[in-house]
Design a protein around this motif. Structure first.
Motif, mmCIF file in Angstrom:
data_model
loop_
_atom_site.group_PDB
_atom_site.id
_atom_site.type_symbol
_atom_site.label_atom_id
_atom_site.label_comp_id
_atom_site.label_asym_id
_atom_site.label_seq_id
_atom_site.Cartn_x
_atom_site.Cartn_y
_atom_site.Cartn_z
ATOM 1 N N THR A 33 0.844 -1.195 0.000
ATOM 2 C CA THR A 33 0.000 0.000 0.000
ATOM 3 C C THR A 33 0.882 1.249 0.000
ATOM 4 O O THR A 33 1.781 1.365 0.831
ATOM 5 C CB THR A 33 -0.873 0.052 1.272
ATOM 6 O OG1 THR A 33 -1.490 -1.212 1.483
ATOM 7 C CG2 THR A 33 -1.946 1.135 1.155
ATOM 8 N N THR A 34 0.621 2.160 -0.919
ATOM 9 C CA THR A 34 1.340 3.442 -0.936
ATOM 10 C C THR A 34 0.561 4.461 -0.115
ATOM 11 O O THR A 34 -0.635 4.677 -0.365
ATOM 12 C CB THR A 34 1.484 3.954 -2.387
ATOM 13 O OG1 THR A 34 2.257 3.013 -3.123
ATOM 14 C CG2 THR A 34 2.177 5.312 -2.421
ATOM 15 N N ILE A 36 -0.204 8.107 0.543
ATOM 16 C CA ILE A 36 -0.088 9.458 -0.025
ATOM 17 C C ILE A 36 -0.461 10.456 1.072
ATOM 18 O O ILE A 36 -1.589 10.435 1.576
ATOM 19 C CB ILE A 36 -1.027 9.648 -1.233
ATOM 20 C CG1 ILE A 36 -0.830 8.547 -2.272
ATOM 21 C CG2 ILE A 36 -0.803 11.026 -1.864
ATOM 22 C CD1 ILE A 36 -1.862 8.586 -3.416
ATOM 23 N N HIS A 83 0.969 13.579 -6.251
ATOM 24 C CA HIS A 83 -0.289 13.068 -6.803
ATOM 25 C C HIS A 83 -1.358 14.164 -6.800
ATOM 26 O O HIS A 83 -1.511 14.880 -5.815
ATOM 27 C CB HIS A 83 -0.808 11.900 -5.954
ATOM 28 C CG HIS A 83 0.053 10.676 -6.000
ATOM 29 N ND1 HIS A 83 -0.397 9.481 -6.515
ATOM 30 C CD2 HIS A 83 1.330 10.463 -5.594
ATOM 31 C CE1 HIS A 83 0.582 8.580 -6.419
ATOM 32 N NE2 HIS A 83 1.629 9.140 -5.857
ATOM 33 N N HIS A 104 -5.429 11.377 -10.052
ATOM 34 C CA HIS A 104 -6.438 10.447 -9.518
ATOM 35 C C HIS A 104 -7.853 10.818 -9.922
ATOM 36 O O HIS A 104 -8.794 10.151 -9.505
ATOM 37 C CB HIS A 104 -6.366 10.422 -7.986
ATOM 38 C CG HIS A 104 -5.141 9.774 -7.440
ATOM 39 N ND1 HIS A 104 -5.178 8.654 -6.640
ATOM 40 C CD2 HIS A 104 -3.822 10.070 -7.596
ATOM 41 C CE1 HIS A 104 -3.934 8.306 -6.302
ATOM 42 N NE2 HIS A 104 -3.097 9.141 -6.866
ATOM 43 N N GLN A 193 -4.636 -1.024 -9.782
ATOM 44 C CA GLN A 193 -4.430 -0.040 -8.713
ATOM 45 C C GLN A 193 -5.776 0.476 -8.203
ATOM 46 O O GLN A 193 -6.711 0.691 -8.977
ATOM 47 C CB GLN A 193 -3.593 1.139 -9.227
ATOM 48 C CG GLN A 193 -2.322 0.735 -9.958
ATOM 49 C CD GLN A 193 -1.315 0.038 -9.041
ATOM 50 O OE1 GLN A 193 -1.085 0.467 -7.922
ATOM 51 N NE2 GLN A 193 -0.737 -1.042 -9.525
ATOM 52 N N SER A 195 -7.238 3.415 -5.564
ATOM 53 C CA SER A 195 -7.002 4.579 -4.709
ATOM 54 C C SER A 195 -8.229 4.816 -3.848
ATOM 55 O O SER A 195 -9.187 5.464 -4.265
ATOM 56 C CB SER A 195 -6.695 5.804 -5.582
ATOM 57 O OG SER A 195 -6.666 6.990 -4.821
ATOM 58 N N THR A 211 -4.406 0.036 -3.011
ATOM 59 C CA THR A 211 -2.962 0.126 -3.303
ATOM 60 C C THR A 211 -2.447 1.519 -2.962
ATOM 61 O O THR A 211 -1.244 1.716 -2.816
ATOM 62 C CB THR A 211 -2.671 -0.166 -4.783
ATOM 63 O OG1 THR A 211 -3.387 0.779 -5.597
ATOM 64 C CG2 THR A 211 -3.083 -1.586 -5.164
ATOM 65 N N HIS A 212 -3.374 2.493 -2.870
ATOM 66 C CA HIS A 212 -3.024 3.865 -2.516
ATOM 67 C C HIS A 212 -4.056 4.381 -1.519
ATOM 68 O O HIS A 212 -5.251 4.350 -1.820
ATOM 69 C CB HIS A 212 -3.026 4.781 -3.750
ATOM 70 C CG HIS A 212 -1.990 4.418 -4.769
ATOM 71 N ND1 HIS A 212 -2.094 3.300 -5.564
ATOM 72 C CD2 HIS A 212 -0.823 5.011 -5.097
ATOM 73 C CE1 HIS A 212 -1.028 3.221 -6.346
ATOM 74 N NE2 HIS A 212 -0.234 4.247 -6.087
ATOM 75 N N ARG A 214 -5.102 7.844 0.743
ATOM 76 C CA ARG A 214 -4.887 9.299 0.664
ATOM 77 C C ARG A 214 -5.211 9.904 2.023
ATOM 78 O O ARG A 214 -6.368 10.064 2.375
ATOM 79 C CB ARG A 214 -5.799 9.892 -0.422
ATOM 80 C CG ARG A 214 -5.754 9.138 -1.768
ATOM 81 C CD ARG A 214 -6.744 9.753 -2.766
ATOM 82 N NE ARG A 214 -8.070 9.903 -2.228
ATOM 83 C CZ ARG A 214 -9.049 9.025 -2.391
ATOM 84 N NH1 ARG A 214 -8.879 7.930 -3.115
ATOM 85 N NH2 ARG A 214 -10.226 9.240 -1.831
#
Ligand code: PLP
Length: 223
Positions: A33-34, A36, A83, A104, A193, A195, A211-212, A214
């Motif tokens: 997991t990214t 942001i 992003h 996004h 992906q 978000s 995966t992302h 925020r």
């Protein structure tokens, strides 16, 4: 208990640990997991404090604000990744393509065309998430669920690099069903992906396959 000072919990270390725990519960690989860090409305000093803790991935929701804060930061920290998570006007496509590493909020054909033109002109491919209006809310941005297959076909035909789906579920209701629906739509579209997940619901999002994530206020404090 006597803890060495370098293990002192900060919002960033706490959130990273919570993400790692949720990845583990879901049987997902560690680090898949990214995170942001959404720095909208926050000053450069607050961003630098997080950079000092090792955070490199940031998100903003307005082109103008990002232009005011990030060129200087990127000059000093060349490995930052930026992003765009907010609604994007087509007439800001050139600026967005120049400034951001990921977008996004691709949600309509006029914007897709403007971004494709801007990317061609700049010779720079910026990977995009298609934003889906997952709660079918009138006031929210995002492509309608029913229109998604055709929209994806059209943006792919333009040559835009679409890597995943993004959504903001309705406020004040259990987000899991909306996250699960977005995950299903992404699977059906062959997109890897996802978000999803903000300060209040990122653990749920990670368990469902984000995966992302925020995250703004939980990292930086209330806006
Ligand atoms: C502001 C914002 C976030 C972060 O919200 P928090 O609740 O502060 O974590 C995430 N995604 C989008 C699209 C936003 O505009």
């Amino acid at each position: 208990m006597n803890m060495p000072s370098h293990t002192t919990a900060t919002p960033l270390t706490t959130i990273r640990a919570a993400i790692a725990q949720s990845e583990k519960i879901a049987g997902r690989p560690a680090g898949s997991t990214t995170l942001i860090a959404i720095s909208k409305t926050k000053p450069v000093e607050a961003i630098e404090a997080l950079v000092g803790e090792g955070q490199r991935v940031f998100g903003e929701n307005r082109v103008q604000e990002a232009e005011a804060k990030f060129p200087d930061l990127r000059a000093r920290y060349p490995d930052l990744e930026l992003h765009m998570v907010g609604q994007l006007q087509s007439n800001k496509a050139d600026e967005a393509v120049a400034l951001f590493d990921f977008i996004h909020s691709l949600d309509r054909m006029s914007l897709a065309k403007a971004l494709a033109t801007a990317m061609d002109k700049a010779g720079r491919q910026v990977p995009c998430f298609v934003q889906v209006n997952i709660g079918e809310e009138e006031q929210k941005g995002g492509c309608a669920i029913a229109d998604l297959p055709q929209f994806l076909e059209q943006v792919r035909a333009l040559g835009l690099p679409v890597i995943g789906l993004m959504a903001v579920p309705p406020a004040d209701v259990e987000p899991a069903p909306y996250f699960a629906l977005l995950a299903k739509l992404a699977r059906e579209a062959g997109l890897e992906q996802l978000s999803i997940g903000m300060s209040g619901d990122f653990e749920t999002a990670v368990r469902i396959g984000a995966t992302h994530v925020r995250i703004g206020s939980a990292l930086f404090g209330a806006r």
